[in-house]
Write an enzyme that holds these catalytic residues in place. Structure first.
Site, PDB file in Angstrom:
ATOM      1  N   SER A  44       0.962  -1.152   0.060  1.00  8.85           N
ATOM      2  CA  SER A  44       0.035   0.217   0.007  1.00  8.85           C
ATOM      3  C   SER A  44       0.720   1.245   0.005  1.00  8.85           C
ATOM      4  CB  SER A  44      -0.880  -0.040   1.124  1.00  8.85           C
ATOM      5  OG  SER A  44      -0.149  -0.208   2.426  1.00  8.85           O
ATOM      6  N   ASP A 335      -4.377   7.830   7.822  1.00  9.33           N
ATOM      7  CA  ASP A 335      -5.235   6.736   8.674  1.00  9.33           C
ATOM      8  C   ASP A 335      -4.589   5.846   9.386  1.00  9.33           C
ATOM      9  OD1 ASP A 335      -4.127   4.570   7.018  1.00  9.33           O
ATOM     10  OD2 ASP A 335      -5.886   4.327   5.779  1.00  9.33           O
ATOM     11  N   HIS A 338      -1.422   4.479   7.460  1.00 10.31           N
ATOM     12  CA  HIS A 338      -0.802   5.085   6.196  1.00 10.31           C
ATOM     13  C   HIS A 338      -0.543   6.489   6.250  1.00 10.31           C
ATOM     14  CE1 HIS A 338      -3.153   1.555   5.119  1.00 10.31           C
ATOM     15  NE2 HIS A 338      -2.005   0.994   4.431  1.00 10.31           N
TER      16      HIS A 338
END
Ligand SMILES: *[C@@H]1O[C@H](CO)[C@@H](O)[C@H](O)[C@H]1NC(C)=O
Ligand SMILES: *[C@@H]1O[C@H](CO)[C@@H](O)[C@H](O)[C@H]1NC(C)=O
Ligand SMILES: *[C@@H]1O[C@H](CO)[C@@H](O)[C@H](O)[C@H]1NC(C)=O
Ligand SMILES: *[C@@H]1O[C@H](CO)[C@@H](O)[C@H](O)[C@H]1NC(C)=O
Ligand SMILES: *[C@@H]1O[C@H](CO)[C@@H](O)[C@H](O)[C@H]1NC(C)=O
Ligand SMILES: *[C@@H]1O[C@H](CO)[C@@H](O)[C@H](O)[C@H]1NC(C)=O
Length: 371
Positions: A44, A335, A338
């Protein structure tokens, strides 16, 4: 000239400052085709939206992801751009598209492609069925290679692969998966075996890319996800501390990973790499946010519960409620796990032009400049 205008527009979207250094009266067709391409593999931290095109719940294609730069949710797990987006900009390349984006054409592949997938690991077991694991990312690269060879011919395609930079970030999800989704980590032996598998699988993919002509590589070690809001709240009584079991695993991995890279350098002639100690540079920001222009290093901008560490960002429509901070530029974490665009930009700067004690033996700028 046609190409020159195109690139000017793309760069203009990126940054108004960089346009001033483009000289369109020079032979820019040469300038453009001489740019070294950027191929990206990972999870990610690097995924620009590949997961939008696979059957997974592991996505960020909804508000408020993507609001800072793109003004719409691209699938990047952040408010804005990711590290590879900044690297592409610095290397005078257009944004590198997700491999699975249906509108991709062969001509875009000459600048590189991004194969990363949120949640992915180096091991096939990690979140299997939900992600594109590293081995599958390599198979996708082999397909791109075939397409480029048939579009441009063997010689030109080989030139692109040997001049390109290959950027990797992988391993963190394997550690999390083994720790929380399996019961396999019973002792230190099991942990060492896990880390050997992760590094073994990562280096075999690198060797395959090398066999296909790749010579210049960039690597990050596993970041301090033990200190992400989502990891801190796993032990709610010790929310001020990083999550110990995760810390131990990451440290074990990061201790061995540089040896794996040095081995590759000994085995593969002409192999050059940039290694960035991402764990250290992000930890410095977590522990001392104000020194780096942030107000908050522990709490997320978007999510719910303590430290906004519960991963509910953007999920109001499914009945869960979440909070969104007022000024995202105050935050290191967007978040539960991340980073914000602002944090990505700082890390990208360090990978791009960090001195040898920060990024070495090469930095990415040097790798892009080598012929
Ligand atoms: C642009 O390049 C041309 C040809 O190399 C040169 O004559 C001209 O001075 C350059 N212009 C600027 C603004 O650098
Ligand atoms: C520009 O570069 C291309 C490719 O190297 C070359 O074929 C062409 O002749 C050059 N044009 C000019 C005006 O220099
Ligand atoms: C997508 O995955 C879900 C859950 O794994 C499954 O139930 C569903 O059939 C899959 N859909 C497609 C189109 O493959
Ligand atoms: C890659 O990981 C698998 C487990 O997924 C393991 O069986 C295999 O030995 C590993 N390969 C290397 C080269 O470490
Ligand atoms: C989500 O919903 C809650 C109430 O259900 C509301 O207080 C909150 O502001 C909403 N968050 C966002 C970002 O819209
Ligand atoms: C790298 O070296 C510079 C001085 O050369 C020093 O200021 C800096 O703190 C060092 N960074 C790290 C991460 O060791």
């Amino acid at each position: 000239m046609e190409n020159c205008r195109l690139v000017s527009i793309i760069l203009f979207v990126h940054t108004i400052i960089s346009i001033s250094s483009i000289n369109c009266t020079e032979n820019n067709s040469k300038f453009i085709t001489n740019q070294a391409a950027l191929f990206v593999f990972g999870d990610s931290l690097f995924d620009p939206g590949n997961n939008n095109y696979i059957n997974t719940t592991n996505r960020a294609n909804f508000f408020p992801y993507g609001q800072t730069f793109f003004k719409f949710p691209t699938g990047r797990v952040s408010d804005g751009r990711l590290i590879p987006d900044f690297i592409a900009e610095k290397a005078w390349l257009p944004l590198i598209p997700p491999n699975l984006q249906p509108s991709n054409s062969n001509s875009q592949f000459t600048y590189g492609v991004n194969f990363a997938s949120a949640g992915a690991g180096a091991l096939v077991e990690s979140f299997s069925g939900q992600v594109i694991d590293l081995g599958t990312q390599l198979n996708s690269f082999k397909n791109v290679k075939r397409r480029l060879i048939s579009a441009l011919g063997e010689t030109e395609a080989k030139r692109i692969f040997s001049r390109a930079v290959y950027l990797f970030n992988i391993g963190g999800n394997d550690l999390f998966y083994a720790l929380f989704q399996t019961s396999s980590l019973v002792n230190l032996n099991a942990k060492e075996r896990l880390v050997e598998f992760i590094i073994g699988n990562t280096t075999s993919v690198v060797k395959e890319v090398y066999k296909m002509g790749g010579r210049k590589f960039g690597f990050l070690n596993v970041g301090p996800y033990d200190c992400a809001p989502g990891a801190r709240i796993l032990d709610i009584a010790n929310i001020e501390s990083c999550n110990k079991p995760v810390t131990e695993l990451i440290d074990l991995h990061n201790k061995k990973f540089p040896d794996g890279l040095k081995r590759l350098q000994r085995e593969l002639s002409g192999f050059k790499y940039a290694f960035h100690d991402y764990r250290t540079s992000l930890l410095q920001r977590i522990n001392n946010p104000s020194k780096y222009g942030f107000k908050e290093g522990k709490m997320a901008c978007c999510g719910s519960g303590p430290l906004r560490g519960t991963p509910t960002c953007g999920m109001n429509q499914t009945g869960q409620s979440y909070e969104l901070c007022e000024d995202v530029t105050d935050y290191l974490f967007f978040d539960s796990a991340h980073l914000t665009e602002k944090a990505h930009r700082q890390i990208a700067d360090l990978i791009w032009s960090g001195p040898p004690n920060v990024t070495g033996p090469y930095n990415l700028k040097a790798l892009f400049e080598i012929n």
